[in-house]
Design a protein around this motif. Structure first.
Motif, mmCIF file in Angstrom:
data_model
loop_
_atom_site.group_PDB
_atom_site.id
_atom_site.type_symbol
_atom_site.label_atom_id
_atom_site.label_comp_id
_atom_site.label_asym_id
_atom_site.label_seq_id
_atom_site.Cartn_x
_atom_site.Cartn_y
_atom_site.Cartn_z
ATOM 1 N N PHE A 178 8.247 3.667 16.816
ATOM 2 C CA PHE A 178 8.829 2.318 16.833
ATOM 3 C C PHE A 178 7.741 1.346 16.323
ATOM 4 O O PHE A 178 8.015 0.372 15.747
ATOM 5 C CB PHE A 178 9.439 1.765 18.062
ATOM 6 C CG PHE A 178 10.942 2.417 18.085
ATOM 7 C CD1 PHE A 178 12.070 2.013 17.375
ATOM 8 C CD2 PHE A 178 11.191 3.568 19.050
ATOM 9 C CE1 PHE A 178 13.279 2.542 17.690
ATOM 10 C CE2 PHE A 178 12.506 3.903 19.230
ATOM 11 C CZ PHE A 178 13.445 3.501 18.360
ATOM 12 N N SER A 179 6.696 1.492 16.851
ATOM 13 C CA SER A 179 5.562 0.787 16.556
ATOM 14 C C SER A 179 4.944 0.761 15.012
ATOM 15 O O SER A 179 4.801 -0.124 14.530
ATOM 16 C CB SER A 179 3.953 1.275 17.342
ATOM 17 O OG SER A 179 4.441 0.878 18.760
ATOM 18 N N ALA A 180 5.033 2.121 14.502
ATOM 19 C CA ALA A 180 4.972 2.130 13.030
ATOM 20 C C ALA A 180 5.854 1.671 12.326
ATOM 21 O O ALA A 180 5.837 0.973 11.188
ATOM 22 C CB ALA A 180 4.783 3.650 12.679
ATOM 23 N N SER A 181 7.234 1.647 12.831
ATOM 24 C CA SER A 181 8.226 0.969 12.066
ATOM 25 C C SER A 181 8.334 -0.551 12.072
ATOM 26 O O SER A 181 8.386 -1.319 11.076
ATOM 27 C CB SER A 181 9.634 1.157 12.697
ATOM 28 O OG SER A 181 10.827 0.511 12.342
ATOM 29 N N TYR A 182 7.719 -1.161 13.314
ATOM 30 C CA TYR A 182 7.672 -2.587 13.539
ATOM 31 C C TYR A 182 6.455 -2.966 12.395
ATOM 32 O O TYR A 182 6.458 -3.927 11.782
ATOM 33 C CB TYR A 182 7.286 -2.956 14.686
ATOM 34 C CG TYR A 182 6.933 -4.369 14.990
ATOM 35 C CD1 TYR A 182 7.777 -5.316 14.712
ATOM 36 C CD2 TYR A 182 5.595 -4.672 15.423
ATOM 37 C CE1 TYR A 182 7.336 -6.684 14.854
ATOM 38 C CE2 TYR A 182 5.338 -6.069 15.733
ATOM 39 C CZ TYR A 182 6.301 -7.074 15.330
ATOM 40 O OH TYR A 182 5.903 -8.360 15.451
ATOM 41 N N PHE A 183 5.353 -2.411 12.269
ATOM 42 C CA PHE A 183 4.161 -2.644 11.527
ATOM 43 C C PHE A 183 4.508 -2.533 10.152
ATOM 44 O O PHE A 183 4.197 -3.452 9.205
ATOM 45 C CB PHE A 183 2.878 -1.818 11.893
ATOM 46 C CG PHE A 183 2.122 -2.429 13.165
ATOM 47 C CD1 PHE A 183 1.891 -3.591 13.443
ATOM 48 C CD2 PHE A 183 2.235 -1.416 14.217
ATOM 49 C CE1 PHE A 183 1.215 -4.008 14.525
ATOM 50 C CE2 PHE A 183 1.676 -1.645 15.333
ATOM 51 C CZ PHE A 183 0.966 -3.098 15.829
ATOM 52 N N LYS A 184 5.362 -1.598 9.780
ATOM 53 C CA LYS A 184 5.881 -1.496 8.536
ATOM 54 C C LYS A 184 6.669 -2.615 8.056
ATOM 55 O O LYS A 184 6.618 -3.175 7.145
ATOM 56 C CB LYS A 184 6.723 -0.099 8.233
ATOM 57 C CG LYS A 184 7.189 0.001 6.683
ATOM 58 C CD LYS A 184 7.780 1.306 6.402
ATOM 59 C CE LYS A 184 6.935 2.409 6.622
ATOM 60 N NZ LYS A 184 7.523 3.751 6.254
ATOM 61 N N ILE A 185 7.484 -3.284 8.901
ATOM 62 C CA ILE A 185 8.401 -4.523 8.609
ATOM 63 C C ILE A 185 7.420 -5.694 8.347
ATOM 64 O O ILE A 185 7.753 -6.403 7.615
ATOM 65 C CB ILE A 185 9.349 -4.733 9.836
ATOM 66 C CG1 ILE A 185 10.376 -3.451 9.885
ATOM 67 C CG2 ILE A 185 9.908 -5.920 9.745
ATOM 68 C CD1 ILE A 185 11.355 -3.528 11.198
ATOM 69 N N LEU A 186 6.515 -5.768 9.134
ATOM 70 C CA LEU A 186 5.479 -6.880 9.056
ATOM 71 C C LEU A 186 4.723 -6.644 7.572
ATOM 72 O O LEU A 186 4.377 -7.764 7.053
ATOM 73 C CB LEU A 186 4.569 -6.741 10.067
ATOM 74 C CG LEU A 186 5.129 -7.052 11.504
ATOM 75 C CD1 LEU A 186 3.832 -7.289 12.664
ATOM 76 C CD2 LEU A 186 5.673 -8.624 11.744
ATOM 77 N N GLU A 187 4.572 -5.505 7.469
ATOM 78 C CA GLU A 187 3.777 -5.374 6.215
ATOM 79 C C GLU A 187 4.752 -5.975 4.937
ATOM 80 O O GLU A 187 3.945 -6.403 3.830
ATOM 81 C CB GLU A 187 3.413 -3.937 5.912
ATOM 82 C CG GLU A 187 2.393 -3.532 4.520
ATOM 83 C CD GLU A 187 2.186 -2.080 4.610
ATOM 84 O OE1 GLU A 187 1.422 -1.871 3.621
ATOM 85 O OE2 GLU A 187 2.289 -1.481 5.486
ATOM 86 N N GLN A 188 5.981 -5.248 5.018
ATOM 87 C CA GLN A 188 6.776 -5.571 3.860
ATOM 88 C C GLN A 188 7.115 -7.139 3.868
ATOM 89 O O GLN A 188 7.525 -7.624 2.901
ATOM 90 C CB GLN A 188 7.960 -4.973 4.078
ATOM 91 C CG GLN A 188 7.845 -3.271 3.797
ATOM 92 C CD GLN A 188 9.037 -2.605 4.040
ATOM 93 O OE1 GLN A 188 10.143 -3.013 4.760
ATOM 94 N NE2 GLN A 188 9.132 -1.226 3.793
ATOM 95 N N VAL B 261 17.681 4.707 14.609
ATOM 96 C CA VAL B 261 17.350 3.075 15.286
ATOM 97 C C VAL B 261 15.912 2.617 14.820
ATOM 98 O O VAL B 261 15.898 1.463 15.336
ATOM 99 C CB VAL B 261 17.573 3.123 16.493
ATOM 100 C CG1 VAL B 261 18.959 3.404 17.043
ATOM 101 C CG2 VAL B 261 16.770 4.126 17.550
ATOM 102 N N ALA B 262 15.071 3.368 14.055
ATOM 103 C CA ALA B 262 13.853 2.897 13.861
ATOM 104 C C ALA B 262 14.109 2.659 12.175
ATOM 105 O O ALA B 262 14.438 3.573 11.513
ATOM 106 C CB ALA B 262 12.836 3.985 13.900
ATOM 107 N N TYR B 263 13.427 1.404 11.883
ATOM 108 C CA TYR B 263 13.585 1.086 10.470
ATOM 109 C C TYR B 263 12.908 1.873 9.529
ATOM 110 O O TYR B 263 11.387 2.127 9.868
ATOM 111 C CB TYR B 263 13.197 -0.407 10.198
ATOM 112 C CG TYR B 263 13.211 -0.839 8.955
ATOM 113 C CD1 TYR B 263 14.183 -0.983 8.118
ATOM 114 C CD2 TYR B 263 11.782 -1.059 8.625
ATOM 115 C CE1 TYR B 263 14.017 -1.259 6.728
ATOM 116 C CE2 TYR B 263 11.585 -1.387 7.151
ATOM 117 C CZ TYR B 263 12.719 -1.590 6.283
ATOM 118 O OH TYR B 263 12.626 -2.072 4.942
ATOM 119 N N ASP B 264 13.468 2.385 8.501
ATOM 120 C CA ASP B 264 12.674 3.038 7.548
ATOM 121 C C ASP B 264 11.703 4.411 7.731
ATOM 122 O O ASP B 264 10.704 4.509 7.423
ATOM 123 C CB ASP B 264 11.586 2.244 6.809
ATOM 124 C CG ASP B 264 11.256 2.739 5.219
ATOM 125 O OD1 ASP B 264 12.154 3.334 4.581
ATOM 126 O OD2 ASP B 264 10.291 2.297 4.662
#
Length: 802
Positions: free
Chosen positions: A433-443, A756-759
């Motif tokens: 979930f941390s990796a997913s969240y940071f990917k959202i911020l990056e995008q 439930v984790a994005y991408d």
């Protein structure tokens, strides 16, 4: 039983350190699970409290697709499933005059509030007569607005107040506990309901969809039967109006589903994570009680010799577990109260829903159940060990009681390995979930800046009924804002990125109108010419918009499109000069010529894929609400007072809302993902801490049990390093077995985690590596300390130890 309780309290009083650690361990598990249960209940299980709430439904033209005015009237007249059926459109309402404030409100037909089944606290509902053009303007206000803005005036009903620069008569006040549950207003508390005044010819519109439908079922009707009836009416409408209704798939869904579907999966996931923490806490205390029971073998042997039965020994062990669980629950309730307050701060939902997250009777009942479960889970292993007490075994054991039973050692090892495995699953979830969240911020990194200040302004008043009046106001406002010191550019837009959109269907290349075919859906934004520079959106091809693009020489609109549009419509050629038009049979409301291409920005949310989008110049397309964006050379938050002053100078009855930097816009759009990642990380840290304590305690117990053996080893030549490797190796074997089982558990749950984790397409090497590192680090630290202490034992003292 009272004798057993007194005995358990005496034993725990003699071992205050153990009792304190065990109590706080269980408090973490019980407290966090109770707080999470309260959140689950408020957001998913019981999200609202209406009379017969199961009868409230949402009506759509498709999956989340709003109704058109004409379709609503046909469905309203022909259905037999609903007692009340209405539509509403959310929007901001400016309340007051000199110090106007913007609040959330809706324009609603008379059936909307009736569908919720809650009578007004004072006054009446909206009536059909209020919806007729020319009717006296009226409104219903919330209890909170009545108290906070109008001072709780007893005779407010019947009085005139100022709403959107109009004199409006208040005809009703909703109750204090009424919450307007609306899928389009999940994070807002509705404060004002005004009648939906149907415009000229609006009732006949079928191509425009902007009305959210809500209804209450008749007695005997079900969601399924209502859905079947609405679909049947929809089929008839398709036959009558093939041009507009061919691809509409009308449906009815429960309000509960609509309000919980988006958040339910994540909240259930968090509840599952905290349940794992509770299991780790129980296993931790069970291992500590199991180790303690070895020191009481002599006592149990004496009891057996005096005639105590196995059930009596089991009861003694369970009583001690019950006392610890009760103490843990008491402290845990204090933890849960604090946890609930934290959850209220980070939960991306309305204030009314946050208020429902409380330590109420249901939460207390859950805490009681968790206490009973904890008593059993933590008490059964030591109880089973006590039940196996053999008088012969106690007599034959070494007088010093240095050696525990093989069964107890096996049980302790199993508990520690299980804790490590559970902690590994949690650690992997946290990494995922941390990796997913940071990917959202990056995008969405291009929007993450504090150099741009954004705010929303609503022009719903008689002074701005005509589009020309709105255009003049926005032009004057832009001039005022450009003159503010420190402002480098000003960009206005009809909709802000990440917060929803407005779309149309387009015919591109050689496509012709065909109602049976699905054409390209295009997001539509009206922007001023400096919008792209203000927002930092890169121009990829062609040129920027100019004022003359409102109508080119050939009668077309000059438009800028995004990269997603180009990749879909013209992947193999330059889009500059390409023409597309509205997907309508004749007289399309626009024909557009592409003059430029810009980089994608997400429109519907921070995680939604970029959709094809076109940007037009504003004069023809300004609505009532516009988002203002100011770019500065310094952090733009300091511009807020000047922005408010500029608005007040032009019209003191207008109120700004959502004044924040673009960085805050991104943070708000990612609040849900950030909350999930943060909570899973917190639960992971708690679990790792408990595992470290359990591993440390268990190894320390083993060292005590093997003190004489270690002394013998050192007396015959074993070095400190040999003892260190012996104890440390034993701990690492347990850790390795736990991680292997944890990896298997992670892959078994991979589909749930990645859904439930994005991408995230599956479990990859990075989260597995991070999980292994986190669990391994905590375990190594917990294992090293008792191993180091064992290597420093004095062999003479160890051999003489009684």
């Amino acid at each position: 039983m009272l004798t057993d309780l007194r005995l358990a309290l005496r034993h725990l009083a003699k071992a205050r350190g153990f009792a304190l650690i065990a109590t706080f361990t269980l408090a973490i598990g019980i407290g966090s699970s109770t707080a999470m249960f309260s959140t689950l209940r408020a957001l998913v299980m019981h999200p609202f409290d209406y009379p017969e709430s199961e009868k409230i439904v949402q009506v759509w033209s498709g999956d989340g697709w709003p109704l058109s005015p004409a379709d609503f009237h046909d469905l309203h007249e022909q259905n037999t499933s609903f007692t009340d059926f209405g539509v509403y459109q959310p929007g901001s309402v400016n309340v007051g005059t000199e110090r106007a404030q913007a609040v959330a409100g809706v324009r609603a037909t008379s059936g909307v509030l009736r569908a919720f089944g809650v009578q007004p606290f004072r006054g009446r509902f909206l009536e059909p007569a209020d919806e007729v053009e020319g009717a006296a303007p009226v409104a219903i206000v919330s209890y909170g607005l009545w108290q906070q803005t109008f001072g709780g005036t007893p005779d407010l009903v019947g009085q005139t107040v100022r709403l959107n620069s109009r004199n409006v008569t208040v005809v009703g006040i909703m109750p204090a506990d009424f919450e307007f549950a609306a899928p389009w207003m999940r994070t807002q508390d509705c404060q004002v309901w005004t009648p939906y005044i149907w415009g000229e010819d609006e009732r006949e519109q079928r191509d425009s969809h902007y009305l959210c439908g809500v209804a209450r079922l008749h007695n005997g009707a079900t969601v399924g039967s209502a859905d079947a009836e609405i679909k049947s009416i929809g089929t008839q409408l398709t036959a009558l109006y093939p041009d507009s209704n061919t691809r509409k798939e009308f449906l009815v869904r429960s309000l509960h589903y609509e309000m919980t579907n988006d958040v339910g999966g994540q909240v259930w996931l968090l509840f599952g994570a905290v349940a794992l923490v509770l299991l780790v806490a129980c296993a931790n205390v069970a291992s500590m009680l199991l180790a303690r029971s070895a020191q009481r073998q002599g006592e149990f042997g004496v009891r057996v010799a005096l005639g105590a039965t196995r059930s009596r020994l089991v009861r003694l062990a369970l009583t001690e577990s019950l006392v610890l669980a009760a103490l843990g629950a008491t402290v845990g309730l204090a933890f849960s109260y604090g946890g609930i307050e934290v959850l209220k701060l980070i939960a991306p939902t309305s204030e009314a829903r946050k208020a429902a997250i409380a330590l109420d009777a249901a939460a207390l009942l859950f805490a009681l159940g968790a206490t009973v479960l904890t008593t059993l889970l933590a008490g059964i292993p030591p109880a089973l060990a006590a039940a196996r007490t053999s008088l012969v075994g106690v007599i034959r054991s070494d007088a010093r009681g240095a050696v525990g039973s093989r069964a107890r050692h096996h049980m302790l090892r199993a508990l520690i390995i299980a804790q490590i495995a559970v902690a590994f699953v949690l650690a992997n979830g946290a990494a995922l979930f941390s990796a997913s969240y940071f990917k959202i911020l990056e995008q969405n990194q291009s929007l993450s800046t504090d150099l741009v200040l954004s705010a929303k302004l609503n022009l719903r008043s008689d002074a701005y009924d005509d589009n020309e009046d709105r255009v003049r106001f926005w032009s004057k406002l832009t001039e005022h804002l450009q003159a503010i010191p420190g402002v480098t550019s000003v960009g206005l837009t009809s909709k802000l990125p990440l917060e929803g959109g407005s779309n149309t269907n387009a015919l591109v290349n050689d496509e012709t109108y065909d109602p049976t075919q699905r054409r390209t859906s295009v997001e539509r934004s009206s922007v001023t010419t400096d919008y792209f520079a203000t927002m930092g959106i890169t121009l990829l091809q062609g040129r920027n918009l100019t004022a003359t693009d409102d109508m080119t020489e050939d009668g077309h609109l000059g438009v800028v499109v995004n990269r997603a549009f180009v990749e879909k419509a013209w992947p193999d050629k330059s889009p500059i000069g390409e023409i597309f038009r509205a997907n309508q049979p004749e007289d399309p409301w626009y024909t557009a010529t592409v003059v430029g291409v810009v980089e994608n920005v997400r429109q519907w949310s921070a995680t939604a894929e970029p959709q094809p989008e076109m940007y037009t110049t504003p004069p023809r397309h300004w609505g009532e609400t516009v988002h203002i964006n100011l770019r500065s050379t310094q952090p733009a938050s300091f511009l807020a007072p000047q922005l408010r002053a500029a608005i007040t100078e032009l019209d003191h009855e207008l109120a700004l809302e959502n004044v924040r930097t673009l960085n805050q816009v991104v943070n708000d759009a990612t609040a849900g993902e950030r909350a999930v990642a943060g909570l899973v990380n917190f639960f992971m840290v708690a679990a790792l801490g408990l595992v470290a304590v359990g591993l440390y305690g268990t190894l320390s117990y083993h060292i005590v049990q093997r003190t004489r053996e270690i002394g013998v080893r050192m007396a015959i030549g074993a070095m400190s390093g040999d003892i260190l490797r012996l104890v440390f190796g034993q701990g690492l074997r347990w850790v390795g077995m736990g991680i292997v089982i944890g990896i298997a558990g992670t892959f078994a749950l991979s589909s749930l985690l990645t859904s439930v984790a994005y991408d995230m397409d599956g479990i990859t090497a990075l989260p597995l590596s991070l999980s292994t590192a986190a669990v391994g680090t905590a375990a190594v630290l917990a294992t090293w300390i008792p191993a180091w202490r064992a290597s420093r034992l004095n062999p003479i003292q160890a051999l003489h130890m009684d």
